[in-house]
Design a protein around this motif. Structure first.
Motif, PDB file in Angstrom:
ATOM      1  N   SER A   2      43.537  21.060  41.783  1.00 56.08           N
ATOM      2  CA  SER A   2      43.764  22.487  41.708  1.00 56.08           C
ATOM      3  C   SER A   2      43.805  22.932  40.258  1.00 56.08           C
ATOM      4  O   SER A   2      44.359  22.270  39.400  1.00 56.08           O
ATOM      5  N   GLY A   3      43.218  24.103  39.988  1.00 56.45           N
ATOM      6  CA  GLY A   3      43.117  24.596  38.629  1.00 56.45           C
ATOM      7  C   GLY A   3      44.297  25.426  38.192  1.00 56.45           C
ATOM      8  O   GLY A   3      44.324  25.893  37.075  1.00 56.45           O
ATOM      9  N   GLY A   4      45.233  25.657  39.058  1.00 51.38           N
ATOM     10  CA  GLY A   4      46.417  26.384  38.672  1.00 51.38           C
ATOM     11  C   GLY A   4      46.376  27.855  38.997  1.00 51.38           C
ATOM     12  O   GLY A   4      45.458  28.368  39.613  1.00 51.38           O
ATOM     13  N   VAL A   5      47.421  28.540  38.523  1.00 52.48           N
ATOM     14  CA  VAL A   5      47.618  29.951  38.838  1.00 52.48           C
ATOM     15  C   VAL A   5      46.488  30.806  38.285  1.00 52.48           C
ATOM     16  O   VAL A   5      46.004  31.717  38.947  1.00 52.48           O
ATOM     17  N   HIS A   6      46.024  30.503  37.064  1.00 49.23           N
ATOM     18  CA  HIS A   6      44.962  31.302  36.450  1.00 49.23           C
ATOM     19  C   HIS A   6      43.691  31.246  37.292  1.00 49.23           C
ATOM     20  O   HIS A   6      43.048  32.268  37.538  1.00 49.23           O
ATOM     21  N   ASP A   7      43.319  30.062  37.757  1.00 52.74           N
ATOM     22  CA  ASP A   7      42.134  29.921  38.591  1.00 52.74           C
ATOM     23  C   ASP A   7      42.290  30.661  39.913  1.00 52.74           C
ATOM     24  O   ASP A   7      41.340  31.278  40.390  1.00 52.74           O
ATOM     25  N   CYS A   8      43.482  30.613  40.494  1.00 49.92           N
ATOM     26  CA  CYS A   8      43.731  31.322  41.753  1.00 49.92           C
ATOM     27  C   CYS A   8      43.605  32.827  41.552  1.00 49.92           C
ATOM     28  O   CYS A   8      43.016  33.522  42.376  1.00 49.92           O
ATOM     29  N   GLU A   9      44.136  33.339  40.467  1.00 53.61           N
ATOM     30  CA  GLU A   9      44.042  34.768  40.185  1.00 53.61           C
ATOM     31  C   GLU A   9      42.592  35.165  39.908  1.00 53.61           C
ATOM     32  O   GLU A   9      42.130  36.201  40.364  1.00 53.61           O
ATOM     33  N   SER A  10      41.892  34.328  39.186  1.00 50.44           N
ATOM     34  CA  SER A  10      40.482  34.586  38.904  1.00 50.44           C
ATOM     35  C   SER A  10      39.676  34.618  40.202  1.00 50.44           C
ATOM     36  O   SER A  10      38.830  35.503  40.400  1.00 50.44           O
ATOM     37  N   LEU A  11      39.939  33.676  41.084  1.00 50.53           N
ATOM     38  CA  LEU A  11      39.263  33.641  42.385  1.00 50.53           C
ATOM     39  C   LEU A  11      39.612  34.886  43.182  1.00 50.53           C
ATOM     40  O   LEU A  11      38.729  35.517  43.770  1.00 50.53           O
ATOM     41  N   ARG A  12      40.862  35.252  43.187  1.00 50.80           N
ATOM     42  CA  ARG A  12      41.301  36.430  43.934  1.00 50.80           C
ATOM     43  C   ARG A  12      40.574  37.677  43.446  1.00 50.80           C
ATOM     44  O   ARG A  12      40.052  38.465  44.238  1.00 50.80           O
ATOM     45  N   GLN A  13      40.504  37.838  42.139  1.00 50.01           N
ATOM     46  CA  GLN A  13      39.822  38.998  41.568  1.00 50.01           C
ATOM     47  C   GLN A  13      38.326  38.980  41.889  1.00 50.01           C
ATOM     48  O   GLN A  13      37.735  40.018  42.205  1.00 50.01           O
ATOM     49  N   ASP A  14      37.714  37.815  41.819  1.00 48.46           N
ATOM     50  CA  ASP A  14      36.296  37.674  42.134  1.00 48.46           C
ATOM     51  C   ASP A  14      36.023  38.050  43.590  1.00 48.46           C
ATOM     52  O   ASP A  14      35.118  38.839  43.882  1.00 48.46           O
ATOM     53  N   VAL A  15      36.818  37.516  44.491  1.00 52.48           N
ATOM     54  CA  VAL A  15      36.619  37.792  45.922  1.00 52.48           C
ATOM     55  C   VAL A  15      36.882  39.263  46.227  1.00 52.48           C
ATOM     56  O   VAL A  15      36.127  39.894  46.979  1.00 52.48           O
ATOM     57  N   LEU A  16      37.924  39.842  45.640  1.00 49.24           N
ATOM     58  CA  LEU A  16      38.201  41.267  45.855  1.00 49.24           C
ATOM     59  C   LEU A  16      37.048  42.137  45.366  1.00 49.24           C
ATOM     60  O   LEU A  16      36.652  43.100  46.039  1.00 49.24           O
ATOM     61  N   ALA A  17      36.499  41.812  44.207  1.00 53.55           N
ATOM     62  CA  ALA A  17      35.362  42.579  43.689  1.00 53.55           C
ATOM     63  C   ALA A  17      34.165  42.460  44.624  1.00 53.55           C
ATOM     64  O   ALA A  17      33.482  43.451  44.911  1.00 53.55           O
ATOM     65  N   ARG A  18      33.928  41.257  45.111  1.00 58.94           N
ATOM     66  CA  ARG A  18      32.820  41.058  46.052  1.00 58.94           C
ATOM     67  C   ARG A  18      33.048  41.850  47.336  1.00 58.94           C
ATOM     68  O   ARG A  18      32.137  42.483  47.861  1.00 58.94           O
ATOM     69  N   MET A  19      34.269  41.828  47.850  1.00 60.21           N
ATOM     70  CA  MET A  19      34.576  42.551  49.091  1.00 60.21           C
ATOM     71  C   MET A  19      34.411  44.061  48.903  1.00 60.21           C
ATOM     72  O   MET A  19      33.914  44.756  49.797  1.00 60.21           O
ATOM     73  N   ARG A  20      34.783  44.561  47.755  1.00 55.04           N
ATOM     74  CA  ARG A  20      34.622  46.007  47.504  1.00 55.04           C
ATOM     75  C   ARG A  20      33.146  46.385  47.438  1.00 55.04           C
ATOM     76  O   ARG A  20      32.755  47.440  47.946  1.00 55.04           O
ATOM     77  N   ARG A  21      32.342  45.524  46.808  1.00 57.34           N
ATOM     78  CA  ARG A  21      30.899  45.789  46.782  1.00 57.34           C
ATOM     79  C   ARG A  21      30.319  45.751  48.185  1.00 57.34           C
ATOM     80  O   ARG A  21      29.505  46.606  48.563  1.00 57.34           O
ATOM     81  N   ILE A  22      30.741  44.773  48.965  1.00 60.56           N
ATOM     82  CA  ILE A  22      30.259  44.651  50.343  1.00 60.56           C
ATOM     83  C   ILE A  22      30.681  45.867  51.157  1.00 60.56           C
ATOM     84  O   ILE A  22      29.895  46.411  51.941  1.00 60.56           O
ATOM     85  N   GLU A  23      31.905  46.310  50.966  1.00 69.85           N
ATOM     86  CA  GLU A  23      32.390  47.504  51.668  1.00 69.85           C
ATOM     87  C   GLU A  23      31.488  48.699  51.358  1.00 69.85           C
ATOM     88  O   GLU A  23      31.102  49.463  52.252  1.00 69.85           O
TER      89      GLU A  23
END
Length: 90
Positions: A2-23
């Motif tokens: 696991s890459g830690g909290v920073h990687d989790c936050e980065s993933l979260r932001q990436d997925v949220l941005a993708r979901m907003r574009r998809i929306e």
């Protein structure tokens, strides 16, 4: 692994941005249907939505596999199949 909290936050932001574009893409498709656009144009946009969802799925799956180190280390096929079955289109 696991890459830690920073990687989790980065993933979260990436997925949220993708979901907003998809929306936005889905709303665009709905608008095309409402406007009576040609089916061929709608299908092109639907393919784009499907591709965007598949890409987001891939990001989440890669992270899940990295976080699922127990299943990988144990080589437990049951755990891996359960994880993968949620992400694979049949």
């Amino acid at each position: 692994m696991s890459g830690g909290v920073h990687d989790c936050e980065s993933l979260r932001q990436d997925v949220l941005a993708r979901m907003r574009r998809i929306e936005g893409q889905v709303r665009g498709v709905a608008g095309m249907v409402e406007q009576g656009k040609p089916c061929a144009e709608i299908l092109v946009q639907m393919r784009a939505v499907r591709s965007a969802l598949r890409a987001a799925n891939g990001v989440i799956l890669r992270r899940a596999l990295l976080d699922c180190s127990g299943a990988l280390e144990d080589r437990d096929p049951e755990k891996l199949m359960l994880l993968l079955s949620d992400f694979v289109d049949y």
